[in-house]
Design an enzyme around this catalytic site. Structure first.
Site, mmCIF file in Angstrom:
data_model
loop_
_atom_site.group_PDB
_atom_site.id
_atom_site.type_symbol
_atom_site.label_atom_id
_atom_site.label_comp_id
_atom_site.label_asym_id
_atom_site.label_seq_id
_atom_site.Cartn_x
_atom_site.Cartn_y
_atom_site.Cartn_z
ATOM 1 N N TYR A 100 0.813 -1.214 0.000
ATOM 2 C CA TYR A 100 0.000 0.000 0.000
ATOM 3 C C TYR A 100 0.847 1.264 0.000
ATOM 4 O O TYR A 100 0.307 2.365 -0.048
ATOM 5 C CB TYR A 100 -0.932 0.039 1.219
ATOM 6 C CG TYR A 100 -2.126 -0.856 1.079
ATOM 7 C CD1 TYR A 100 -1.965 -2.230 0.943
ATOM 8 C CD2 TYR A 100 -3.408 -0.345 1.088
ATOM 9 C CE1 TYR A 100 -3.057 -3.069 0.818
ATOM 10 C CE2 TYR A 100 -4.502 -1.168 0.966
ATOM 11 C CZ TYR A 100 -4.324 -2.527 0.839
ATOM 12 O OH TYR A 100 -5.404 -3.348 0.720
ATOM 13 N N ASP B 261 -2.038 -18.062 4.703
ATOM 14 C CA ASP B 261 -3.013 -18.973 4.090
ATOM 15 C C ASP B 261 -3.550 -19.965 5.118
ATOM 16 O O ASP B 261 -4.770 -20.194 5.203
ATOM 17 C CB ASP B 261 -2.434 -19.682 2.850
ATOM 18 C CG ASP B 261 -0.973 -20.066 2.983
ATOM 19 O OD1 ASP B 261 -0.337 -19.662 3.986
ATOM 20 O OD2 ASP B 261 -0.453 -20.776 2.108
#
Ligand code: NAD
Length: 334
Positions: free
Chosen positions: A124, A204
């Protein structure tokens, strides 16, 4: 003493949920002097920017803002006002609590966790460019100082709020430098807080465990991108985006906003659920030390949700945005 607070209504459903939240706060007994300023695409014609200087000046002067969602064009167009505000005021900690609400149907019971997302670095940071016309590159920036302050924020938050465990979420097996540094720093900070349990999980595997056993999580600390994605996943565990509040905290300012976006399809229909922004306002009132007003609002919202009838469309009810705010105010005054 009254508190000065900047209110940025935003666009899409923003003005409707912001008006609802403001009315609820005004009825709670907390003394707030609102300074209302507009940001977003509507400001482009007059100011040539979606984030006019007077918005920045107001947030800087007040130090606290309540903000509705603001649309970001996909692909081309202006950069995110939301990201720009976080950068401008160095709002490094994005705090997103998720809990099960009595009366709101969901697959899980006893979810009560808090996502602490690093809010200024990672992908970001916006360091990206085209390489010719057929490739593009984005830089994932993680610093020791940025990782240390968010890790410390997560452990201090855990201590202050009676939480027992902090989980660092990363992908350090693949991104050995960037996520490796984030994990190394979190481990170092964890050693200073022996009273708080510490564990780390690969992002994950963490997502799978969140949908299988969300009740096993307490405080999660994550780099920016994983934090953004995982916190929406968490909102989905407990009834959706209409219920998910957040705080963006920095050393000079704090901006409180719902996790959800501007939901353009719902704009102007008075049907969006204002609970997420009302609960963000509750976080804001606690930040301002207005605990009595915060408790009054929170209790009224929880009672309404538990009743299961006086709620908005997303929770199976028929109340409009402003009628839900009326119902919260009636509950507070009952
Ligand atoms: P969104 O969160 O705006 O909406 C997705 C869907 O979730 C909606 O269509 C609606 O069905 C539901 N929803 C969201 N908020 C709700 C509410 N309060 N009550 C009931 N249902 C609700 O996500 P999006 O459609 O991906 O994004 C729309 C715009 O918002 C984009 O331009 C995006 O960049 C922006 N956005 C802004 C912020 C912010 O201001 N902080 C955050 C996220 C997205």
């Amino acid at each position: 003493m009254a508190h000065n607070v900047t209110l940025i209504p935003g666009d899409g459903i923003g003005p409707e949920v912001a008006s609802a939240a403001k009315r609820v706060v005004d009825a709670s007994g907390a003394g707030i002097n609102w300074h209302i300023v507009e940001a977003g695409e509507s400001q482009m014609a007059e100011f040539g920017t979606p984030l006019p200087q007077r918005v920045l000046d107001s947030v800087r002067a007040d130090g606290v803002a309540l903000k509705g969602p603001i649309t970001t064009p996909v692909g081309a167009g202006f950069r995110s006002v939301n990201v720009a505000l976080r950068k401008e005021f160095d709002l490094y900690a994005n705090v997103r609590p998720t809990r099960t609400f009595e009366g709101v149907p969901g697959r899980y019971e006893n979810v009560n966790l808090v996502v602490v997302r690093e809010n200024t670095e990672d992908l970001y940071a916006g360091i990206e460019h085209m390489i010719g016309s057929d490739a593009a590159e984005s830089i994932k920036l993680i610093t020791r100082s940025g990782s240390e302050r968010i890790a410390r924020y997560a452990f201090d938050y855990a201590l202050k709020n009676g939480r027992k465990k902090v989980t660092c979420v990363h992908k350090a097996n693949i991104m050995k430098c960037t996520d490796g540094l984030f994990l190394e720093v979190c481990r170092g900070v964890a050693a200073e807080y022996p009273q708080i349990e510490f564990e780390d999980k690969i992002v994950d595997a963490c997502c799978m465990q969140l949908v299988q056993h969300p009740e096993t999580f307490d405080v999660l600390v994550l780099p920016n991108l994983y934090g953004d994605i995982v916190s929406d996943l968490c909102a989905g565990l407990v009834g959706g985006l209409g219920l998910a509040p957040s705080a963006n905290i920095g050393r000079q300012a704090a901006i409180f906003e719902a996790v959800h976006g501007s939901a353009p399809k719902h704009a102007g229909r008075n049907d969006a659920n204002p609970t997420a922004l009302i609960l963000s306002a509750v976080m804001m009132l606690r930040h301002l030390g207005e605990n009595t007003a915060a408790d009054r609002i929170e209790r009224a919202v929880l009672e309404l949700l538990a009743g299961g009838r006086l709620v908005t469309y997303d929770l199976g009810g028929e109340l409009g945005t402003s009628e839900f705010a009326d119902a919260v105010i009636d509950k507070m005054n009952a």
